[in-house]
Every structure is written in C-alpha cells, then in structure tokens.
Design a protein around this motif. Structure first.
Motif, PDB file in Angstrom:
ATOM      1  N   LYS A 103      -1.849   4.021  -0.709  1.00 42.96           N
ATOM      2  CA  LYS A 103      -2.882   3.879  -1.733  1.00 42.96           C
ATOM      3  C   LYS A 103      -3.551   2.511  -1.642  1.00 42.96           C
ATOM      4  O   LYS A 103      -2.948   1.527  -1.185  1.00 42.96           O
ATOM      5  N   THR A 104      -4.802   2.461  -2.117  1.00 45.40           N
ATOM      6  CA  THR A 104      -5.515   1.191  -2.198  1.00 45.40           C
ATOM      7  C   THR A 104      -5.015   0.404  -3.407  1.00 45.40           C
ATOM      8  O   THR A 104      -4.240   0.906  -4.224  1.00 45.40           O
ATOM      9  N   LYS A 105      -5.489  -0.843  -3.536  1.00 45.17           N
ATOM     10  CA  LYS A 105      -5.098  -1.671  -4.672  1.00 45.17           C
ATOM     11  C   LYS A 105      -5.557  -1.057  -5.991  1.00 45.17           C
ATOM     12  O   LYS A 105      -4.967  -1.305  -7.037  1.00 45.17           O
ATOM     13  N   LYS A 106      -6.617  -0.252  -5.935  1.00 47.73           N
ATOM     14  CA  LYS A 106      -7.136   0.379  -7.155  1.00 47.73           C
ATOM     15  C   LYS A 106      -6.439   1.709  -7.455  1.00 47.73           C
ATOM     16  O   LYS A 106      -6.803   2.398  -8.404  1.00 47.73           O
ATOM     17  N   GLY A 107      -5.462   2.080  -6.639  1.00 51.08           N
ATOM     18  CA  GLY A 107      -4.696   3.291  -6.895  1.00 51.08           C
ATOM     19  C   GLY A 107      -5.244   4.553  -6.257  1.00 51.08           C
ATOM     20  O   GLY A 107      -4.729   5.640  -6.495  1.00 51.08           O
ATOM     21  N   LYS A 108      -6.262   4.421  -5.409  1.00 51.76           N
ATOM     22  CA  LYS A 108      -6.834   5.599  -4.752  1.00 51.76           C
ATOM     23  C   LYS A 108      -6.001   5.957  -3.526  1.00 51.76           C
ATOM     24  O   LYS A 108      -5.621   5.097  -2.727  1.00 51.76           O
ATOM     25  N   THR A 109      -5.704   7.253  -3.382  1.00 50.91           N
ATOM     26  CA  THR A 109      -4.877   7.708  -2.267  1.00 50.91           C
ATOM     27  C   THR A 109      -5.641   7.650  -0.962  1.00 50.91           C
ATOM     28  O   THR A 109      -6.751   8.171  -0.852  1.00 50.91           O
ATOM     29  N   ILE A 110      -5.043   6.996   0.027  1.00 46.24           N
ATOM     30  CA  ILE A 110      -5.629   6.948   1.366  1.00 46.24           C
ATOM     31  C   ILE A 110      -5.154   8.155   2.176  1.00 46.24           C
ATOM     32  O   ILE A 110      -5.948   8.885   2.761  1.00 46.24           O
ATOM     33  N   CYS A 111      -3.830   8.371   2.209  1.00 48.36           N
ATOM     34  CA  CYS A 111      -3.253   9.498   2.949  1.00 48.36           C
ATOM     35  C   CYS A 111      -1.771   9.605   2.630  1.00 48.36           C
ATOM     36  O   CYS A 111      -1.177   8.706   2.022  1.00 48.36           O
ATOM     37  N   ILE A 135       0.825  -1.215   0.000  1.00 49.05           N
ATOM     38  CA  ILE A 135       0.000   0.000   0.000  1.00 49.05           C
ATOM     39  C   ILE A 135       0.853   1.257   0.000  1.00 49.05           C
ATOM     40  O   ILE A 135       0.330   2.368  -0.132  1.00 49.05           O
ATOM     41  N   PHE A 136       2.172   1.110   0.142  1.00 52.63           N
ATOM     42  CA  PHE A 136       3.060   2.267   0.199  1.00 52.63           C
ATOM     43  C   PHE A 136       3.515   2.631  -1.217  1.00 52.63           C
ATOM     44  O   PHE A 136       4.153   1.832  -1.901  1.00 52.63           O
ATOM     45  N   ASP A 137       3.174   3.850  -1.630  1.00 49.53           N
ATOM     46  CA  ASP A 137       3.537   4.329  -2.960  1.00 49.53           C
ATOM     47  C   ASP A 137       4.757   5.242  -2.853  1.00 49.53           C
ATOM     48  O   ASP A 137       4.701   6.309  -2.244  1.00 49.53           O
ATOM     49  N   LYS A 138       5.866   4.786  -3.435  1.00 46.56           N
ATOM     50  CA  LYS A 138       7.117   5.536  -3.423  1.00 46.56           C
ATOM     51  C   LYS A 138       7.506   6.006  -2.015  1.00 46.56           C
ATOM     52  O   LYS A 138       7.719   7.200  -1.775  1.00 46.56           O
ATOM     53  N   PRO A 139       7.617   5.086  -1.072  1.00 41.73           N
ATOM     54  CA  PRO A 139       8.089   5.487   0.258  1.00 41.73           C
ATOM     55  C   PRO A 139       9.532   5.976   0.201  1.00 41.73           C
ATOM     56  O   PRO A 139      10.302   5.581  -0.682  1.00 41.73           O
ATOM     57  N   TYR A 140       9.903   6.839   1.132  1.00 41.26           N
ATOM     58  CA  TYR A 140      11.265   7.370   1.159  1.00 41.26           C
ATOM     59  C   TYR A 140      11.811   7.300   2.574  1.00 41.26           C
ATOM     60  O   TYR A 140      11.077   7.228   3.564  1.00 41.26           O
ATOM     61  N   ILE A 141      13.122   7.305   2.659  1.00 39.28           N
ATOM     62  CA  ILE A 141      13.814   7.435   3.933  1.00 39.28           C
ATOM     63  C   ILE A 141      14.980   8.387   3.708  1.00 39.28           C
ATOM     64  O   ILE A 141      15.638   8.347   2.664  1.00 39.28           O
ATOM     65  N   LYS A 142      15.221   9.273   4.655  1.00 40.64           N
ATOM     66  CA  LYS A 142      16.284  10.265   4.477  1.00 40.64           C
ATOM     67  C   LYS A 142      16.971  10.529   5.800  1.00 40.64           C
ATOM     68  O   LYS A 142      16.418  10.314   6.883  1.00 40.64           O
ATOM     69  N   ILE A 143      18.188  11.007   5.710  1.00 41.82           N
ATOM     70  CA  ILE A 143      18.928  11.490   6.868  1.00 41.82           C
ATOM     71  C   ILE A 143      19.698  12.721   6.435  1.00 41.82           C
ATOM     72  O   ILE A 143      20.221  12.781   5.318  1.00 41.82           O
TER      73      ILE A 143
END
Length: 820
Positions: free
Chosen positions: A760-768, A716-724
C-alpha cells in the motif's frame, strides 16, 4: 383562571397528539470494510417495522414513530449491531458498519441446502474455502487448491493440469461439481477429463461432504463442490477490477488474467479473460516428463439486475484447453522418454528418443487433447412477501477431441460433442410454525454425439433426468433440525451404433447399418433408472461455542455412460473400457456425526462418517483364464467395470490454534483417514486380501501449517505473512491388488513454505498483493497413489528400480494481483 388552565392544557394536548401522529423516515447504508452489504435485516426494536438492505447496502424504514428508538442490524455471517437513535426531523440518516464473525462456522452457504444457512446450523458436513486462502496456496489448478484447503478431499491426477475431485474416497460421477449453482457437464467419466473452470475467476468454494442427492439428484452420492464466481458489490458508477499474473518455475507455467466489474443503476457487470501456458513438468527421477505441457484460455461475462422484486443474472463462459497426452513410453536402458511416430508398425521398444529441445518447449505436440466448453445460463429470484421463487436454466456444450495418430495429426482419435440443458426450480415457502421449507424440481436433458473420429469408447446417447424434492428445517431453542425426501427418474437410450473402415486412412469410422465393413459395436439400449433419496439431521448447540451435529442421508446415482455402455479405446487414458448394461443404480446410506468447538484460542472439529453402498461400481483390470492381462488394443490396458457392495468409513479432525495473546500466530492442523472395503463375497472368497479394499482410496493424511502475520503495516507492506506447512502421507498398503489393478504406494512428507503481503501507499491505497510459494522444498521424489501416471510403465524391470512416472518436484511460484 380555569379558562387559562384549560387553554394551556388543550395546547399541550394538541402538541402531544401531533408528535404522536408524526412518522419519521430512517435511511442509510450498511457496509463492512467499506464494502456495501446486501440482505442485512434492519429492525426497529419493540415494533414490527423492519426492512432489508439492497444490493448497494442502502435501506429505508418508513413510518417510524417519532420517539427515540433502537435499530438492530443483523445478518448471517456478521455480528448483530444495536444503534440508539434520537429522532429529529422528518428524515434521519443512520449508517452502520458491520463486523464479520470471527469463526468460519457462521459463513453463509448455499451448496447442499436451499436457503442461506449458517454453517453452525447445518447438520451436513460443509467446508468453505475463500479466495484469500486459495491465493495464499498458489496452485496449478482450482481442484489442487481445494485439496490443500479441505480435509477429506483428494484428487485423481493425470499431470499438473488434470485433477478430478474425490470426497472421502469417492469420485468420478459421484462428486457433483457446480459452477455458480449450475451442474458441470463435460464428459466426467474419463480419468483424464478435468474440470472446465477458470480458477482466477472463482472467489469462493463450498464443499458438501456426504450425499447431497436430496437437492441435486443423481451424481451427488459423495458430495458437492460449488465454485462461485466473482460478483461486484461496491459503489455505483465506478469501474473496478484486477490484473493477476502467476509464474511457476517447475513447468514454466505463465498465467495472466484480467477481470473488470462495473455497477450502474440496478445493473452489475463482470468480464474476465485468462490465459495459461506451461511446458513439461520436472521431477528428480524422470527429469522433464514428456507429454505434460498445456495451454488454456478462458473468457467469461455476466450481467445482473437487482430490483425490489428480486434479481436476474445472465452469464456466459468459454473454456479452451490444449493439453498433451502422456503415455510414459521410454528407452529401456537410459529411461529417457520416447515418442510415437508411426500408426501401423509402431513398436514401443523402438520409438525414437525425445530430443531435449522438445522437452522444454511451449509448443503443444501433435498427440494432444483439445477441450472446449461453452456455458450460458440465467439464475433469477422472484420475491413474494415472505416467500421466493428461484429459477436456474442453462445450456452447455462440451467438445472433446483427442489426437493420437502421429501419421495423421489432423485426425482425431476421439471426437465427442455433449450438449446439455439444465433446469432447476426451487420455491421457498412462507414460514409456517417456525418451519422453513422448500419445494424443488430439477434435472437435465443431454445429447452426446461422436463426430469424425477413429475410436468410439461410448455410444451416441440421449439422457433425460427429472427429480422432485421437499426440504424443511426448524430451530427449536438449541436444536436445529432439517431433512427432506426426493424421487428421481433417469432415462438413457441409444440406437444401434456401427463401426466400419475408413478407406482413406485405414482407421475405423462410424458407418450405417448397410455398410459392408460395418460391425455392431453398441447394440441399442433403452432403460429407466429410479431413485429415492433423503436426509435427516440435527445440530445441538450446547452453547454458543460448542455444538454437536448428526446426519443420516441416503444417496442415489444412476450408472454413467461408460459404466453401462463403454466398449472401446479412450485414447487420452490409454485404456480400453468395457461396460455392463445390466448394472443397477448405486444407493448409499451414510451416517455423519461431528463435534465442533469454537474456543477463545482454538477451533476444534471432529467429523466421523460411515458409508454403506449398494451396487458400488468400480474399475478392475481384465485378465484371461491364465491370469495374463487381456490386450485388445496393443499398448493400452483393458479395464472392465465391476459391481458389488462396499463400505467406506473414516474421520477428519481439525485443530486450528489462534492464541489471543499472540494475534500474529496461527497454527492449523488437520487429519483425514478413509478406509474403503470391497464387500464382494465371491471375489473375497477366491482372492482374499487382493480384493479386500476398494480402488482409489487415499492413505492417512496429516497437514500442519504454522503462520505468522504482522498485525501492523511494515512500511509499504500491509500485514505481511510468512508460513511453513508439512503434508504427511502414510503408506497406502490397503489397495485393490487383484489383477495388478493397483499397487503399494510408499508414504512421503512434503514441506512447503510461503510469504506474501498487500503493498500500500502512504495514503493507504492498495498497490498490489504478492504471493511467493515454494512447494516440495526438498525436491522429494514421490508418487501419489491417486496419480494415474504412476501406472504408465511398459517394462517389468528398469535399471534404476523405478516404475511409472513420478509427481512434480520442487516448484517455486510467484503470483501478483494488481487492482484496477
């Protein structure tokens, strides 16, 4: 046989003539990432037929000849697109999806210029900060986000909720802040007077680094920060919005904001309401810092009408902030904070210790500021063929009350009401010989009045500003040249202002000239200030990916009210200010040169500046003939404004790596360096190095960030990022030391980190969208040289060897944005 041939020839000729005479209509929608695009130019290649897309992305081309053709779609900030069209029928639908240019060098900017201009074409140093960047750097206030994101920008702070922007070592009224193009007017002269703007409602920030007096007149000597609110651009008939919530662990800050937008026919509507509250912040040395809690509310709404003749937008905002007033008083042995409980007979050494229950409460204590700001404005554009007229008018009211009397908690120490009417008229003339030019007229009328107060640091004054300018730019092959000239006049005046005794409580109050207790605190004053400013610059595009910029600009700033008129205590700053009515306007001449490379795997920019200022005004602590601090109001410092020549010079370097072979990786680095020299020969001859440097100059800063962003969804994570990231601040040993106005500041390094993603949901709708940020991970105890609380100290020595109040310690922040 000949007759048949002639008949066949005539038929063919008629068909051909009919085809030639036939005209076709082409229409469609221009989008980018499923959002409609406005002001995209659509042209039929090889003809003079062209049009522009409207606010909903729709375009219409009439009279297109009936033959195959090429359509070219182009717009600033987007890659040009060519579409081959095979004409069939009388009407043809051709939609276009545009791609954003990869480099920020091509973003559209409005600040500091007069027409939509590509960053790469502007010789003026300009930086753009997007909402995405601000969201990923979770902040306590908007100025803090700008400081993190733009090299060369710093801020004078008074706790976590007050940040005054500085550009290359210059601040206060030298930095002009705008909201949607309207100049912000809200008692900017005070150290503890922040920016009255809802951070959740801002989608874009544009920063001009350098004199922008050409466009805006006085108060843009150092540069401009334009904060642009959200304006919807989606399909018609739908209601959209977002709910944002933010929590910060250090000071328990809770922020919530809901924004809504609706489009119907030619109208666009927006609405937003925001609330924030926090208790005292914490650091490793001081614990919970008493007097730093705040509570803030914001409300805004707008309506915009788009037509073929142009557009008209009307908006209203309301800002309400309750903010405590820290004074730094402590118990001399335990170093625990104490609080004032008396007016008469108050003894700093015998104040009661603040109870633990009072340190972590969200209740605002009796000694606090109450700031309210109202804004109503209209901005409109009227198109006349190849020219357009832009009109901005607005009214603002700033109400500031500072309560500093514990035995009379309802009695304001400072109570001022500032009313401002702004006007701004710009006419973009038709292009002539490739020259784009603008004529402008703008200014403001301002009235400031004190109400039922006990302290009067400034008089009741009237101010009227007017200025006119001409600006032009031209592209000549690889060279873009722009410049202009402006003239300004400011009138400021006030009548005799008398202060007497209030028999009910024994405090001071404003009285008439006939009052037997009255004394003349502000003798009448009337003066005109004049300014001539201008700029000339060029950009040389050596290639599409390498360019050089150079600019020279003259800025102008009339002295502000506290610099010429102050004579009293500002309770919130704990400072008695003394002005000088003989001051002259400040003028500066700044040279900028920049080298920018947009390479396959990196963006590199180097900006150098040199700034010479005539009649520079600055604060200096007042001492007597024996070198002892002058105390006019017990427990408060006394500062007197000075004026001299000054010079500032420095550089900003950015190296942002984004290797194409590792698309998931970005490595951003920046360096900012500023030196401020006081060129007052008399002071230098008497005091040497103590007076060599200017106050409020930031030290060398280096920021570096490494960030990894997944290129594909992970569940469900779309393009997650991690930074320092790391922020390094060098020792500041170049400070204004005369009369202990400033002191040495030790360097420090802060390590921060963050993670975030769109869900995002499986259908591509943004949750938050979620963002988790950790600032000052190792809980470093540090003091910024621009932190005013550093100087809130009443003892020469302390048991732990620490003096003043330290900046915020480790802070964990969590932010969620839920689309509606």
């Amino acid at each position: 046989m000949f007759a048949k041939f002639l008949s066949l020839y005539c038929c063919c000729l008629l068909v051909s003539l009919n085809a030639i005479a036939q005209k076709v209509v082409i229409k469609g929608v221009v989008t980018s990432r499923n959002e409609p695009l406005e002001n995209i130019t659509i042209k039929v290649l090889g003809t003079k037929i062209s049009t522009k897309s409207g606010s909903t992305g729709i375009y219409l081309l009439n009279g297109v000849p009936f033959e195959n053709c090429d359509l070219v779609f182009s717009g600033i900030g987007y890659q040009s697109k060519k579409v081959k069209v095979a004409l069939k029928g009388d009407t043809l639908m051709v939609n276009a999806e545009m791609l954003s240019l990869a480099s920020d060098l091509n973003d559209v900017v409005i600040t500091g210029v007069n027409r939509a201009t590509q960053l790469r074409k502007s010789p003026v140093p300009i930086a753009v900060l997007s909402k995405k960047t601000m969201d990923q750097n979770v902040n306590t206030n908007l100025i803090e986000a700008i400081v993190k994101g733009v090299p060369g920008i710093t801020a004078v702070t008074t706790g976590p909720n007050v940040s005054k922007p500085f550009i290359r070592g210059l601040g206060y009224n030298r930095v002009l802040t705008l909201y949607d193009g309207l100049r912000q007017e809200g008692q900017q002269w005070g150290d503890e007077h922040g920016i009255e703007v809802d951070e959740y409602g801002i989608t874009r920030v544009e920063v001009v680094k350098g004199p922008a007096s050409l466009t805006y007149g006085s108060d843009a000597l150092a540069g401009v920060i334009n904060m642009i609110p959200y304006m919807p651009n989606f399909e018609e008939g739908k209601l959209k919005g977002d709910f944002t919530t933010n929590y910060q662990r250090n000071n328990g800050m809770i922020g919530s904001s809901i924004g809504l937008a609706y489009i119907k026919n030619d109208w666009k509507y927006t609405f937003r309401v925001t609330g924030k509250t926090a208790h005292n912040y914490r650091n490793r040395v001081d614990g919970l810092v008493y007097g730093t809690a705040f509570r803030e509310y914001n409300l805004s709404a707008s309506a915009r009408l788009d037509k073929t003749w142009g557009f008209s937008k009307t908006a209203i905002t309301y800002y309400n902030n309750l903010m405590e007033i820290p004074d730094g008083s402590r118990d001399s042995l335990s170093r625990r904070f104490t609080r004032q409980v008396l007016d008469d007979g108050d003894d700093i050494k015998n104040r009661p210790i603040v109870a633990d229950s009072e340190l972590k409460t969200y209740t605002i204590n009796p000694l606090h500021q109450h700031i309210q700001h109202y804004r109503f404005y209209n901005t409109s554009q009227f198109k006349f063929g190849t020219s357009d007229l832009n009109l901005l008018i607005g009214g603002q009211q700033s109400v500031r009350r500072e309560y500093n009397h514990p035995t009379w908690p309802g009695q304001a120490g400072l109570y001022v009401v500032l009313n401002t009417f702004n006007y701004d008229l710009k006419y973009n003339l038709p292009d002539f010989a490739g020259i784009e030019s603008t004529l402008g007229l703008n200014g403001m009328y301002q009235v400031n009045r004190s109400k039922a107060a006990t302290d009067f640091p400034i008089p009741d004054y009237n101010l009227f500003d007017v200025g006119a300018f001409y600006f032009a730019k031209k592209s000549m092959g690889k060279v873009d040249v722009s410049g202009g000239i402006r003239i300004d006049r400011r009138n400021i005046n006030w009548d005799n202002f008398y202060v007497g005794t209030n028999v009910q409580n024994g405090f001071d109050k404003q009285v008439s000239a006939n009052d037997p207790t009255g004394k003349l605190q502000f003798p009448s004053f009337h003066k005109n200030y004049y300014g001539l400013s201008g700029s000339l610059g060029l950009t040389y595009n050596i290639s599409e990916k390498f360019l050089i910029k150079a600019n020279i600009a003259r800025g102008y700033r009339a002295p502000n009210i506290t610099e010429i008129g102050s004579n009293g205590l500002d309770p919130g700053a704990h400072i008695v200010y003394l002005g000088n009515r003989t001051f002259k306007p400040e003028f500066n001449l700044q040279q900028d040169i920049g080298i920018i490379a947009y390479l396959k795997d990196a963006d590199i920019s180097v900006e150098l500046f040199n700034n010479n200022i005539q009649n520079y005004i600055y604060q200096s602590r007042l001492t007597d003939a024996n070198g002892n601090p002058v105390v006019i109001v017990p427990g408060n410092l006394t500062y007197q404004y000075q004026q001299s020549k000054a010079r500032l010079y420095g550089a900003e370097i950015s190296i942002n790596l984004h290797p194409t072979a590792l698309k998931w990786l970005s490595f951003n680095n920046s360096l900012a360096y500023t030196v401020g020299l006081n060129q007052n020969r008399e002071l230098l001859d008497q005091h040497g190095n103590e007076a060599k440097y200017l106050p409020f100059i930031p030290p060398l800063q280096v920021r570096t960030e490494i960030k990894a962003t997944a290129q594909k969804p992970m569940g469900i994570f779309d393009k997650p990022y991690i930074k320092i990231d790391a922020a390094f601040f060098a020792d500041q040993d170049r400070f204004y030391a005369l009369d202990n106005t400033e002191s040495f500041t030790a360097g420090y390094t802060l390590i921060n980190g963050g993670i975030g993603s769109t869900l995002k949901t499986k259908k591509g709708k943004t949750i938050c969208d979620i963002f988790l940020q950790a600032d000052n991970i190792f809980n470093i105890a540090y003091q910024s040289n621009l932190n005013r609380l550093k100087y809130f100290e009443y003892y020469n020595h302390s048991p732990n060897g620490r003096s003043g109040i330290y900046n915020m310690g480790r802070n964990l922040s969590f932010k969620v944005i839920i689309p509606i």
